[in-house]
Write a protein that holds these residues in place. Structure first.
Motif, short mmCIF file in Angstrom:
data_model
loop_
_atom_site.label_atom_id
_atom_site.label_comp_id
_atom_site.label_asym_id
_atom_site.label_seq_id
_atom_site.Cartn_x
_atom_site.Cartn_y
_atom_site.Cartn_z
N THR A 115 0.99 -1.16 -0.26
CA THR A 115 -0.08 0.30 0.22
C THR A 115 1.11 1.12 -0.24
OG1 THR A 115 -0.30 0.21 2.58
CG2 THR A 115 -1.97 -1.67 1.01
N LYS A 116 0.86 1.69 -0.46
CA LYS A 116 1.05 3.47 -0.29
C LYS A 116 -0.05 4.70 -0.01
CE LYS A 116 0.64 4.47 -5.57
NZ LYS A 116 1.41 4.09 -6.62
N TRP A 117 1.00 6.13 0.13
CA TRP A 117 0.65 7.07 -0.06
C TRP A 117 0.90 7.73 -1.61
CZ3 TRP A 117 4.70 11.38 0.51
CH2 TRP A 117 3.72 12.36 0.57
N LEU A 118 -0.22 8.47 -1.56
CA LEU A 118 0.26 9.71 -3.01
C LEU A 118 -0.39 10.33 -2.90
CD1 LEU A 118 1.55 9.69 -6.42
CD2 LEU A 118 -1.22 8.73 -6.79
N ARG A 238 -3.73 -3.25 19.75
CA ARG A 238 -5.09 -2.43 19.30
C ARG A 238 -5.01 -2.83 17.80
NH1 ARG A 238 -2.20 4.05 18.43
NH2 ARG A 238 -0.58 2.86 18.15
N GLY A 239 -4.91 -3.44 17.07
CA GLY A 239 -4.17 -4.60 16.20
C GLY A 239 -4.02 -3.99 15.53
N PRO A 240 -4.30 -5.21 13.76
CA PRO A 240 -3.11 -5.22 12.71
C PRO A 240 -2.96 -3.41 11.98
CG PRO A 240 -4.98 -6.38 12.11
CD PRO A 240 -5.52 -5.91 13.36
N THR A 241 -1.31 -3.20 12.22
CA THR A 241 -1.63 -2.09 11.63
C THR A 241 -1.77 -1.69 9.68
OG1 THR A 241 0.94 -3.33 10.96
CG2 THR A 241 1.57 -2.23 12.77
N GLY A 242 -2.43 -2.88 9.53
CA GLY A 242 -2.78 -2.14 8.31
C GLY A 242 -3.44 -3.04 6.78
N SER A 243 -3.89 -2.66 6.00
CA SER A 243 -4.97 -3.45 5.70
C SER A 243 -5.03 -3.43 4.57
CB SER A 243 -5.47 -4.54 6.36
OG SER A 243 -6.03 -5.33 5.51
N PRO A 244 -5.23 -3.86 3.60
CA PRO A 244 -5.95 -3.06 2.28
C PRO A 244 -7.78 -2.83 2.28
CG PRO A 244 -4.40 -4.85 1.08
CD PRO A 244 -4.61 -4.83 2.75
N THR A 245 -8.08 -3.54 3.24
CA THR A 245 -9.87 -3.79 2.83
C THR A 245 -10.53 -3.46 4.71
OG1 THR A 245 -9.84 -6.01 4.05
CG2 THR A 245 -9.77 -6.21 1.23
N GLN A 349 -5.83 -9.46 5.16
CA GLN A 349 -7.37 -9.78 5.52
C GLN A 349 -7.47 -10.55 6.94
OE1 GLN A 349 -8.34 -7.91 2.98
NE2 GLN A 349 -6.07 -8.46 1.66
N TRP A 350 -9.38 -9.88 7.17
CA TRP A 350 -9.28 -10.06 8.12
C TRP A 350 -10.61 -11.47 7.95
CZ3 TRP A 350 -9.18 -10.14 13.03
CH2 TRP A 350 -8.30 -9.13 13.33
N ASN A 351 -10.29 -12.57 8.48
CA ASN A 351 -11.06 -13.90 7.89
C ASN A 351 -11.64 -14.79 8.53
OD1 ASN A 351 -9.50 -15.61 5.00
ND2 ASN A 351 -7.66 -14.20 6.45
N ASN A 352 -13.11 -15.48 8.35
CA ASN A 352 -14.06 -15.73 9.22
C ASN A 352 -13.54 -17.14 8.95
OD1 ASN A 352 -16.25 -15.98 10.70
ND2 ASN A 352 -17.04 -16.93 9.08
N VAL A 353 -13.93 -18.12 11.01
CA VAL A 353 -13.31 -19.39 10.65
C VAL A 353 -14.52 -20.55 11.02
CG1 VAL A 353 -11.56 -21.44 11.56
CG2 VAL A 353 -10.60 -19.46 10.34
N VAL A 354 -15.19 -20.96 10.79
CA VAL A 354 -16.73 -21.46 12.04
C VAL A 354 -16.44 -23.26 11.93
CG1 VAL A 354 -18.53 -21.92 12.08
CG2 VAL A 354 -18.25 -19.64 10.95
N SER A 355 -16.55 -23.30 12.86
CA SER A 355 -16.82 -24.73 12.86
C SER A 355 -17.31 -25.29 14.34
CB SER A 355 -15.35 -25.55 13.61
OG SER A 355 -15.37 -26.90 13.87
#
Length: 699
Positions: A115-118, A238-245, A349-355
């Motif tokens: 990712t970037k700043w422009l 505080r969670g992930p430092t960054g994500s595209p989504t 990315q955040w992924n959903n896991v269910v069992s």
């Protein structure tokens, strides 16, 4: 005198009184252990304030036999340059950024070179605020993905204690980056090193041209050879430092998450099972384990080590869920290695896991919840986050009465220009409809109309800025012929600016189906849409007596005329993306069912206020045309009569979707598989759009 000791029933720890006095005929005291505590049926935590907090941090599981469930893993994960403290940045400001392309300032501190700043300027300034004063000794810049002429060439780094008075810390001229995604580190002279809470990077010259960009900025403090923790890390931050989504520095829900991180030291297998929660949950037939997981791609390397992770459960009988052949919702083994080998988890990315663990563990009692890393090869660094860990009763859903209710129109919206997967928006429409009607999270964009989480607010809640007509074939092609409205419960004259009028909501309060979109906002306003071919009905329900509707468009290439006397309006839209070749003017006509009490319009923007009545509901009927306003008015007459109810429009649209989706019927599919099938068919039958209109009742 009484003592408190710890007894273990199975492996569930309970407190008992060592001696309970039971007076017999001779007054002899006998020891009576208390009954084991009653088990719970459910447990959940999103690591927020008020949620159950972890009982252990950075603690490896130890079995009853005394053996450690860890080998070849320590806590020596280091993101970025040695001594990196960039994760303590609380706010970033910039002189300019590319908001439409999501090439924004927050990407500078997300630890993702992808990712970037422009900025559309040859020079720029950037400011970084920390949560506390920090003694920065080094900093680093990372070049972005393309066009080396946009790289910074000359710059000055400054520090400040109050954000007003600045001290020059470093000046560079004639710097170059020999390759893309290159990180270059710069040491500060010892004479200027001090404790500062604010830092300012002033870029005074770029390579050439009119743009400047960077992928990352890092700050480092302390020594470069600090000792590594012995055990894998598992702690709340505080969670992930960054994500595209997704929003940076937040969980999937809320603003906290559990971070796991470490270094895989061995060439072969290494593993660590860390304890997190001490629980006492009885597994029943319908018990379901679920969690969200965010495996990070370490330091920009193209590795997937962090996907070799799963939540594990330790039962009171000494067994573990990873021993019982449990599977996730896709049928893959719910073990660290099983999840890694399945390739089902996306990185960054955040992924959903269910069992449905009741099928393999019914009758057992969960004693501890663990986070486990287990990978067949190394060495490697790994890091990721967990959120929304839950053990709950989840009974199978009964079959839906309508095939259209299996189609979820938000599928594919967890995407962006940096993660082009799905690229959809939740369009309410009829099959091959003349218009789409959609909620918009970025009302100034003609490309990425609705992002599931990337634009969340400071509370990590998504916000909607408008409900819009749309004709977008793809975000890469762009939108055309748009028209926006937005309800407001503000007192007096509502603010029409996009940021000021946006309303926060939770996805669990959102219903997104082909024939209907509805959402209840956090402030109590409810908005609903139901489509016809050329028209739509919108219904806004307000929590109080203040009821307004705001009008807007993506750009000022539009017009609006309000008629307060008969609660109607007309408008036009010339909005079109650069690739919308041949797009012509769209005309709009609309009517409200409640009396107007005030309003104003200017250009493409305006508002109307209403007396919403006892039901506090305002209904809007509107239609569009490519021919003219009179035709738009007639299209409304043809498709939604004055006495037509919202429920009838919704029901008629649902019938159309049920009819066309019914061309495909399957047997033996799970609800999730049916959702995948019918959501995909819905997308197929949205396109191509019809382009004809009935003039005087004739095509």
């Amino acid at each position: 005198m009484q003592q408190r000791v710890r007894h273990r029933w199975g492996t569930a720890v309970v407190a008992t009184t060592a001696f309970a006095l039971a007076a017999g005929s001779q007054g002899v005291a006998v020891a009576l252990p208390e009954a084991p505590p009653k088990t719970d049926r459910e447990f959940s935590s999103s690591f927020e304030s008020g949620d159950p907090a972890p009982d252990w941090l950075n603690t490896v599981e130890t079995t009853r036999g005394g053996g450690k469930r860890a080998s070849g893993v320590n806590g020596g994960y280091s993101a970025g340059i040695p001594g990196n403290v960039t994760d303590h940045v609380t706010e970033v400001r910039a002189s300019a950024e590319n908001t439409d392309g999501r090439e924004v300032k927050e990407h500078l501190v997300d630890s993702l070179s992808s990712t970037k700043w422009l900025a559309f300027e040859p020079t720029a300034w950037l400011e970084f605020d920390f949560d506390a004063p920090v003694e920065v000794q080094r900093y680093a810049l990372t070049s972005a993905n393309d066009h080396e002429e946009r790289d910074p060439r000359d710059w000055t780094l400054k520090g400040s204690t109050d954000g007003e008075d600045w001290t020059t810390l470093d000046t560079r001229t004639g710097e170059t980056f020999e390759e893309r995604f290159q990180t270059k580190t710069y040491a500060l002279d010892a004479s200027v090193v001090g404790e500062y809470r604010h830092f300012r990077l002033e870029i005074t010259r770029n390579g050439s041209g009119d743009l400047v960009q960077l992928a990352d900025v890092q700050f480092a403090a302390g020594g470069e050879d600090e000792p590594e923790p012995e055990d894998m890390l598992s702690l709340v931050d505080r969670g992930p430092t960054g994500s595209p989504t997704a929003k940076a520095r937040a969980g999937f829900t809320g603003v906290r998450a559990l971070r796991y991180a470490g270094r895989h030291l061995a060439d072969g297998r290494a593993y660590s099972y860390n304890k997190v929660f001490d629980v006492n949950v009885k597994v029943e037939r319908d018990t379901q384990l679920s969690y969200r997981i965010f495996p990070s791609m370490a330091d920009g390397d193209l590795d997937y080590d962090a996907t070799n992770v799963a939540v594990d459960l330790a039962f009171t009988d000494g067994t573990y869920l990873s021993d019982l052949r449990a599977t996730d919702q896709h049928g893959f083994p719910l073990t660290p290695r099983g999840q890694g080998e399945s390739k089902v988890l996306y990185v960054n990315q955040w992924n959903n896991v269910v069992s449905r663990i009741g099928s393999v563990a019914k009758g057992r009692t969960v004693d501890r919840i663990l986070v486990a890393y287990d990978s067949p090869k190394g060495p490697a660094k790994f890091r990721g986050w967990l959120d929304d860990v839950a053990l709950k009763q989840a009974r199978p859903e009964p079959p839906k009465a309508h095939l259209s209710d299996y189609a979820v129109t938000t599928r594919g919206t967890n995407s962006s220009g940096s993660f082009s997967r799905g690229n959809t928006f939740p369009a309410a429409a009829v099959p091959h409809g003349f218009n789409f009607w959609t909620p918009v999270t970025n009302a100034g964009s003609d490309s990425w109309l609705y992002e599931y989480a990337a634009g969340n607010n400071d509370d990590n809640l998504p916000t909607i800025q408008a409900f819009s007509a749309s004709h977008e074939p793809s975000p890469w092609m762009g939108d055309r012929q748009t028209f926006q409205v937005m309800p407001s419960a503000a007192e007096g004259t509502p603010e029409t600016g996009r940021d000021a009028r946006e309303l926060a909501f939770r996805h669990e309060n959102e219903t997104a189906r082909p024939y209907y979109y509805g959402v209840r906002f956090e402030n109590g306003v409810k908005a609903e849409m139901a489509p016809t071919d050329h028209a739509a009905m919108m219904r806004f329900t307000y929590p109080g007596d203040d009821a307004s509707v705001i009008f807007d468009n993506v750009t000022d290439q539009a017009g609006l005329t309000l008629n307060e006397e008969d609660s109607s309006f007309t408008g036009y839209s010339d909005v079109k993306s650069g690739l919308s070749t041949g797009a012509t003017r769209l005309f709009v006509y609309g009517e409200f069912d409640k009396k107007v009490t005030g309003g104003d319009s200017k250009g493409e923007r305006g508002h109307l206020r209403f007396d919403a009545g006892k039901d506090r509901t305002v209904t809007l009927r509107l239609a569009t045309s490519l021919i003219g306003v009179d035709q738009a008015k007639d299209n409304l007459r043809q498709e939604i009569g004055r006495k037509t109810s919202f429920e009838k429009v919704k029901r008629d649209a649902q019938r159309q979707w049920d009819r066309i989706l019914g061309k495909v019927e399957v047997e033996g599919a799970t609800p999730d598989q049916l959702t995948t099938l019918y959501s995909s068919l819905y997308r197929l039958y949205l396109y191509p759009n019809s382009g004809f209109e009935k003039v005087d009742g004739k095509d």
